[in-house]
Design a protein around this motif. Structure first.
Motif, PDB file in Angstrom:
ATOM      1  N   THR A   1       8.001 -17.124   3.699  1.00  0.00           N
ATOM      2  CA  THR A   1       8.395 -18.327   3.110  1.00  0.00           C
ATOM      3  C   THR A   1      10.091 -18.822   3.494  1.00  0.00           C
ATOM      4  O   THR A   1      10.594 -19.618   3.672  1.00  0.00           O
ATOM      5  N   VAL A   2      10.852 -17.539   3.313  1.00  0.00           N
ATOM      6  CA  VAL A   2      11.897 -17.736   2.696  1.00  0.00           C
ATOM      7  C   VAL A   2      12.612 -18.006   4.299  1.00  0.00           C
ATOM      8  O   VAL A   2      13.656 -19.037   4.629  1.00  0.00           O
ATOM      9  N   MET A   3      12.138 -17.202   5.398  1.00  0.00           N
ATOM     10  CA  MET A   3      12.817 -17.703   6.701  1.00  0.00           C
ATOM     11  C   MET A   3      12.524 -19.047   6.982  1.00  0.00           C
ATOM     12  O   MET A   3      12.923 -19.500   7.916  1.00  0.00           O
TER      13      MET A   3
ATOM     14  N   TYR B   1       1.750  -6.594   0.965  1.00  0.00           N
ATOM     15  CA  TYR B   1       1.622  -7.889   2.085  1.00  0.00           C
ATOM     16  C   TYR B   1       1.968  -9.082   1.600  1.00  0.00           C
ATOM     17  O   TYR B   1       1.652 -10.044   1.966  1.00  0.00           O
ATOM     18  N   ASP B   2       1.740  -9.625   0.235  1.00  0.00           N
ATOM     19  CA  ASP B   2       2.123 -10.351  -0.522  1.00  0.00           C
ATOM     20  C   ASP B   2       3.803 -10.508  -0.232  1.00  0.00           C
ATOM     21  O   ASP B   2       4.133 -11.449  -0.385  1.00  0.00           O
TER      22      ASP B   2
ATOM     23  N   GLU C   1       8.044 -10.880  13.592  1.00  0.00           N
ATOM     24  CA  GLU C   1       7.847  -9.254  13.219  1.00  0.00           C
ATOM     25  C   GLU C   1       7.298  -9.754  11.795  1.00  0.00           C
ATOM     26  O   GLU C   1       6.121  -8.552  11.939  1.00  0.00           O
ATOM     27  N   LEU C   2       7.637 -10.419  10.744  1.00  0.00           N
ATOM     28  CA  LEU C   2       6.723 -10.412   9.533  1.00  0.00           C
ATOM     29  C   LEU C   2       5.466 -10.534   9.455  1.00  0.00           C
ATOM     30  O   LEU C   2       4.416 -10.192   8.881  1.00  0.00           O
ATOM     31  N   ASP C   3       4.965 -11.411  10.398  1.00  0.00           N
ATOM     32  CA  ASP C   3       3.931 -12.378  10.573  1.00  0.00           C
ATOM     33  C   ASP C   3       2.582 -10.942  11.165  1.00  0.00           C
ATOM     34  O   ASP C   3       1.324 -11.084  10.315  1.00  0.00           O
ATOM     35  N   ARG C   4       2.925 -10.382  11.745  1.00  0.00           N
ATOM     36  CA  ARG C   4       2.809  -9.106  12.809  1.00  0.00           C
ATOM     37  C   ARG C   4       2.124  -8.364  12.097  1.00  0.00           C
ATOM     38  O   ARG C   4       0.283  -7.691  11.057  1.00  0.00           O
ATOM     39  N   HIS C   5       3.166  -8.034  10.948  1.00  0.00           N
ATOM     40  CA  HIS C   5       3.207  -6.691   9.797  1.00  0.00           C
ATOM     41  C   HIS C   5       1.753  -7.407   9.112  1.00  0.00           C
ATOM     42  O   HIS C   5       1.165  -6.549   8.551  1.00  0.00           O
ATOM     43  N   LEU C   6       2.217  -8.848   8.381  1.00  0.00           N
ATOM     44  CA  LEU C   6       1.367  -9.636   7.314  1.00  0.00           C
ATOM     45  C   LEU C   6      -0.230  -9.666   7.670  1.00  0.00           C
ATOM     46  O   LEU C   6      -1.266  -8.956   6.838  1.00  0.00           O
ATOM     47  N   ALA C   7      -0.503  -9.562   9.139  1.00  0.00           N
ATOM     48  CA  ALA C   7      -1.608  -9.606   9.521  1.00  0.00           C
ATOM     49  C   ALA C   7      -2.138  -8.045   9.902  1.00  0.00           C
ATOM     50  O   ALA C   7      -3.324  -8.254   9.422  1.00  0.00           O
ATOM     51  N   SER C   8      -1.442  -6.941  10.056  1.00  0.00           N
ATOM     52  CA  SER C   8      -1.674  -6.279  10.410  1.00  0.00           C
ATOM     53  C   SER C   8      -2.156  -5.681   8.467  1.00  0.00           C
ATOM     54  O   SER C   8      -2.822  -4.317   8.934  1.00  0.00           O
ATOM     55  N   PHE C   9      -1.553  -5.418   7.979  1.00  0.00           N
ATOM     56  CA  PHE C   9      -2.093  -4.966   6.925  1.00  0.00           C
ATOM     57  C   PHE C   9      -2.979  -5.558   6.138  1.00  0.00           C
ATOM     58  O   PHE C   9      -3.694  -5.189   5.136  1.00  0.00           O
ATOM     59  N   ILE C  10      -3.163  -6.715   6.065  1.00  0.00           N
ATOM     60  CA  ILE C  10      -4.650  -6.957   6.061  1.00  0.00           C
ATOM     61  C   ILE C  10      -5.934  -6.343   6.110  1.00  0.00           C
ATOM     62  O   ILE C  10      -7.066  -6.014   5.335  1.00  0.00           O
TER      63      ILE C  10
ATOM     64  N   HIS D   1      -4.749   2.837  -2.988  1.00  0.00           N
ATOM     65  CA  HIS D   1      -4.390   2.691  -1.572  1.00  0.00           C
ATOM     66  C   HIS D   1      -4.540   0.796  -1.451  1.00  0.00           C
ATOM     67  O   HIS D   1      -2.969  -0.347  -1.259  1.00  0.00           O
ATOM     68  N   TYR D   2      -5.533   0.656  -1.094  1.00  0.00           N
ATOM     69  CA  TYR D   2      -5.965  -0.627  -1.219  1.00  0.00           C
ATOM     70  C   TYR D   2      -4.902  -2.484  -2.248  1.00  0.00           C
ATOM     71  O   TYR D   2      -4.205  -3.213  -1.685  1.00  0.00           O
ATOM     72  N   THR D   3      -4.025  -1.552  -3.237  1.00  0.00           N
ATOM     73  CA  THR D   3      -3.303  -2.261  -4.277  1.00  0.00           C
ATOM     74  C   THR D   3      -2.352  -2.084  -3.592  1.00  0.00           C
ATOM     75  O   THR D   3      -1.557  -3.680  -3.876  1.00  0.00           O
ATOM     76  N   GLU D   4      -1.996  -1.085  -3.562  1.00  0.00           N
ATOM     77  CA  GLU D   4      -0.508  -1.337  -3.028  1.00  0.00           C
ATOM     78  C   GLU D   4      -0.696  -1.885  -1.698  1.00  0.00           C
ATOM     79  O   GLU D   4       0.554  -2.817  -1.765  1.00  0.00           O
ATOM     80  N   ILE D   5      -1.514  -2.219  -0.370  1.00  0.00           N
ATOM     81  CA  ILE D   5      -1.275  -2.683   0.295  1.00  0.00           C
ATOM     82  C   ILE D   5      -1.575  -4.036  -0.291  1.00  0.00           C
ATOM     83  O   ILE D   5       0.136  -4.866   0.768  1.00  0.00           O
ATOM     84  N   HIS D   6      -1.861  -4.104  -0.876  1.00  0.00           N
ATOM     85  CA  HIS D   6      -1.849  -6.059  -1.383  1.00  0.00           C
ATOM     86  C   HIS D   6      -0.820  -6.389  -1.481  1.00  0.00           C
ATOM     87  O   HIS D   6       0.157  -7.708  -1.637  1.00  0.00           O
ATOM     88  N   GLU D   7      -0.334  -5.501  -2.323  1.00  0.00           N
ATOM     89  CA  GLU D   7       1.401  -5.918  -2.891  1.00  0.00           C
ATOM     90  C   GLU D   7       2.227  -6.309  -1.693  1.00  0.00           C
ATOM     91  O   GLU D   7       3.045  -7.387  -1.946  1.00  0.00           O
TER      92      GLU D   7
END
Length: 202
Positions: A81-83, A73-74, A28-37, A65-71
């Motif tokens: 990585t915790v997973m 997806y980070d 789930e998280l990986d899909r969100h990471l890619a989409s947020f980028i 908006h892009y500053t918040e999105i960067h935070e």
């Protein structure tokens, strides 16, 4: 370079989550990471190309908006990585798993760009809610809390874009299409022409 671990290779986690839970949440998280980028790059593009009477407001708006999105997806990548999994990092592979599509190359009218941003933010909100349900089912309360916080800010961004797209405003600028913009003289001429046509019909 010698690879230490494959992207889909599970290395365990230090927080007591089962492999089943970690695997389900990581997907789930990986899909969100890619989409947020994807959305991050799109907001950058709009930040660079915006112009017109409301340039400064929208220029800063997109930057916020892009500053918040960067935070965000980070934070998602860190949680991955915790997973016990490695985040998908190659752009080509990110595109394969993202549920958002990159905007086409080229420049579009500001109103159209804003509509695309709002639609993408809405899609993210919908997908986040699905992942929150998965996290709750898997009893991963930390991920649930993380995604709920991101969801709230996503909805807030979407709502703010809606305000920019409102019909009422002090300046029309480039938010509207050329057909929506008419000088006073043209407006009077149009009215006179309409009246003349009505008289001819009578």
């Amino acid at each position: 370079m010698e690879k230490v671990r494959e992207i889909n290779e599970y290395e365990g986690n230090p927080v007591g989550l089962t492999k089943e839970t970690a695997t389900a949440i990581a997907k789930e998280l990986d899909r969100h990471l890619a989409s947020f980028i994807v959305l991050y790059h799109q907001y950058h593009k709009h930040h660079w190309l915006v112009e017109g009477p409301q340039f400064r407001d929208l220029h800063l708006f997109f930057e916020e908006h892009y500053t918040e999105i960067h935070e965000q997806y980070d934070a998602i990548a860190e949680r991955l990585t915790v997973m016990g999994y490695c985040p998908t990092c190659h752009p080509a592979n990110q595109l394969k798993i993202a549920y958002l599509e990159h905007e086409e190359e080229g420049e579009f009218r500001i109103r159209e760009m804003l509509k695309k941003d709002m639609e993408d933010e809405k899609n993210i909100a919908v997908e986040l809610r699905k992942s929150i349900k998965v996290a709750l089912k898997q009893e991963d309360f930390a991920t649930k809390s993380l995604l709920e916080g991101i969801l709230l800010k996503t909805e807030d961004r979407c709502h703010h874009i809606e305000h920019f797209l409102g019909e009422d405003g002090l300046s029309i600028g480039l938010l509207h299409k050329p057909a929506d913009i008419m000088e006073d003289g043209e407006a009077e001429e149009s009215k006179s022409s309409s009246k003349g046509k009505k008289k001819q019909k009578a």
